[in-house]
Structure formats: C-alpha cells, structure tokens
Design a protein around this motif. Structure first.
Motif: not given
Length: 390
Positions: A12-20
């Motif tokens: 899974s993608l890191p949360l900060d990358v998902v938000i970006e």
C-alpha cells in the motif's frame, strides 16, 4: 512474481502519498472516492485536506456560467464551469463541467441574481427578495436568515454580500438596507457570521447592526480580497465614485474616494490587489490599482489601446477577471451556449489570445424543452472549486 489466488503482495502507498494524490484530483472525483473506504472518507472531509485542496484551487481558476431553470412548479440552478486555459490556441474549446442544483423545497430560483462569489461560495438574491448561500461544487444551498432591518419599512430594499475573514477562517454576510424611494438615501448595515460545523451542520449567528445612516447608492460588483469586501458606489447623482470598504474581521466600514473624472465600471482582483476598470469622458478605458489602502494611493497601470476600446464597445465585451501573468480577461457572449474570452496583455497592450468556451450540451437539452423557462444569470472568471460542506 505470480501469487496464488487469495494472496496479495501489493504494498500500500504511504498515507502522505495518498493524500498528495487526492489533493490533485477534481472535486467530482473526490466525492466519488469518499465511498472507497472509511479512511479515505475521513481524509477527504478533514479540515486540513479541505484547506490543502483550496490552496491548489487558487491556481486553477474556472470560468463559471449560471442559469435558472423552471419546469412547471420545480426550479433549480444549473452551473457550468470550465478551466481557464492558458493555451495560445485560439480554437481551443474547454471541457465543461455541470453543477446541477436540484429543486430545494421552498427556495425559488426564478429571477435569481448573483451578489458575489468568495472562495467558491456564492451569495444569491432570489425572486422573493430572500437570499441564499450556494456551493456549486458540493451542490448545496442554504437560506440566509432575513435581516430584521429590512422590515422596519415596507419600502426598504436589501442587498447582501458574502465576505471571508482570513484571520479567523470565517464567512460573514454583509446586509445593506435603504429606502426604495430614496435612491441616494441613508443605508443601514448589518452583519452575521456563517459558522460551518465539522459534521456539515452550518448555521448563522444573529444579525448585528452597525454604521447607521451612511448615504450612498451601489454602482458596481462586489469583490472580496484578503479579508476586505469592496464595491463601488456614489453618494449622490453627480458626485465622484466612492468605494465601500468593509473589513470582514474587524467589521469596520469605510468610504474611500475613488478616481477623479473617471467612472467605475467594474472591480477586479489584479494579483491580489483591488483594481478598477474605468472609463473617462472621452470613452477611453483604463485600469487603476490600489497601491495603499490606508493612504488611498492609486496608480494607473494601463490605458487600453484605441483599437481595443472600439472592439470592447462593438462586441459588448465584459471584463470578468485577471491572470497572474498581467492579462485582463474579457468575455463576449456569442449565444446562450457559447462564449469567447479575450486576454488583453497589459505589457504588450494588445489581445494576446482568444479562447472559445462551448460545448454546453446539457444546457442544450434543457433549452429544447418548450415547457422549460431558462434564464441566463451571470458569468464569472474568478470561480474556484471548494469542497467544504455547508
């Protein structure tokens, strides 16, 4: 590497990358992604995400057209918005998005008019002289409570404007009431605060009256810049123009002297400063910018070329915004379904490009229905998407 059915080796993608990634998506896509998971719903509806999305929206202004649709007893608003394209291609036709606000109970959208738009939130004046706040992006409409001042006389006329307090992150509504029989009569002022709750439950504070008995008559559009609401006015018939300045945070109202021997036509946000599109007695058009609001120092930054002045009058153009690259945007209404934008380069003193806006297919379907009453309301080149829930 292949895996057996049921195995999942995807990381899974890191949360900060998902938000970006989410912040860069269109608003309509975000609303669909709310249903993906509880985590995504929590992210998209969070205040920090809404603020991040708004920061990006400032760099993606949109061309907004509003229509009022009446079908029998049902009425609704229909907005079409399109990105303001920076392309040089004069034949470019932008992609158009529809924001359909359905019938909203007792709210009548017939003869609806814009008051002003701030951070994607629009104040509308309705047929029955009531007012509403609208967010085309979220397709929400809420009624503004009536200002009691307007009912002190049967002949009172009321205007309302939306402003944004940058220091306290609040929307406020400014109400002005004057006697209908006195064109330049005393104006009573009141203000209330729109409080947006975390769960989407918005409410208004009580009206607070201030600044009584100031004489003027509104003459231009309203504009909110850096927490200050502006609109043009005159004290009496042959007086110079003044600009009403309302500080949304401190709730202080001032009348600023405008320009000598030039008449205000429209207020524009030019690179974060108040500017005035004006005409003089010789029918020459110019643009003035407010360099210092406290000292009321103005500078003329452009006198439009004679050839463009002729074009402006012959095509019945309307100024509707500015870009960050020193261009002023004018709009020509070709038909109800198509518009053309003229970008006037202030440095080169000529029209740098012409952009076609068309493809309003959804409106065309409505227009073909003989039972529908369709009224074109307003155009804005300074609209932004705001995903805040009312």
């Amino acid at each position: 590497m292949k895996t057996q059915r049921g195995d999942d080796n995807r990381e899974s993608l890191p949360l900060d990358v998902v938000i970006e990634i989410l912040t860069k998506l269109p608003a309509k896509t975000l609303f669909k992604f709310i249903c993906v998971s509880k985590q995504w719903c929590s992210i998209i509806l969070s205040r920090s995400f809404i603020d991040s999305f708004m920061s990006l929206s400032w760099s993606r202004p949109r061309f907004l057209v509003c229509y009022s649709i009446r079908h029998g007893d049902k009425r609704r608003l229909l907005f079409f918005s399109s990105p303001l394209p920076p392309h040089e291609d004069s034949n470019h036709s932008s992609v158009v998005f529809k924001h359909d606000l359905p019938d909203s109970g007792n709210i009548s959208f017939e003869y609806t008019l814009f008051s002003n738009s701030v951070r994607g939130i629009i104040c509308l004046s309705l047929e029955n002289l009531d007012f509403v706040i609208c967010n085309p992006t979220t397709r929400q409409v809420i009624s503004i409570p009536n200002d009691p001042t307007r009912y002190e006389s049967k002949n009172n006329v009321c205007f309302m404007y939306v402003g944004y307090d940058t220091s306290n992150d609040q929307f406020k509504i400014l109400s002005t009431v004057r006697s209908l029989g006195l064109e330049f009569g005393p104006v009573e002022h009141s203000v209330c605060t729109l409080r947006i709750g975390r769960g989407g439950q918005s409410y208004f504070s009580s009206w607070r009256r201030f600044e009584r008995s100031i004489h003027y008559f509104r003459t231009t559009n309203a504009l909110c810049i850096s927490g200050v609401l502006y609109y043009g006015a005159r004290k009496y018939a042959k007086s110079r123009d003044v600009i009403v300045s309302f500080d949304v945070g401190s709730e202080r109202l001032l009348l600023m002297e405008a320009l000598k021997e030039e008449r205000l036509i429209r207020l524009v946000d030019y690179r974060g400063k108040l500017s005035c599109f004006c005409v003089d007695n010789g029918n020459s058009y110019s643009l003035w910018i407010l360099d210092d609001a406290k000292k009321q120092i103005w500078s003329k930054i452009s006198v439009f070329s004679p050839s463009f002045c002729d074009t402006y009058r012959n095509l019945n153009l309307r100024i509707c915004g500015a870009t960050d690259t020193s261009e002023i945007i004018f709009v020509e209404r070709l038909t109800d379904l198509a518009f053309k934008l003229f970008y006037y380069d202030l440095k080169k003193e000529n029209v740098s490009k012409r952009i076609g806006i068309g493809g309003l297919a959804e409106y065309d379907k409505v227009r073909r229905n003989p039972d529908d009453i369709v009224r074109h309301l307003s155009i804005s080149c300074e609209h932004v998407d705001n995903i805040v829930s009312l």
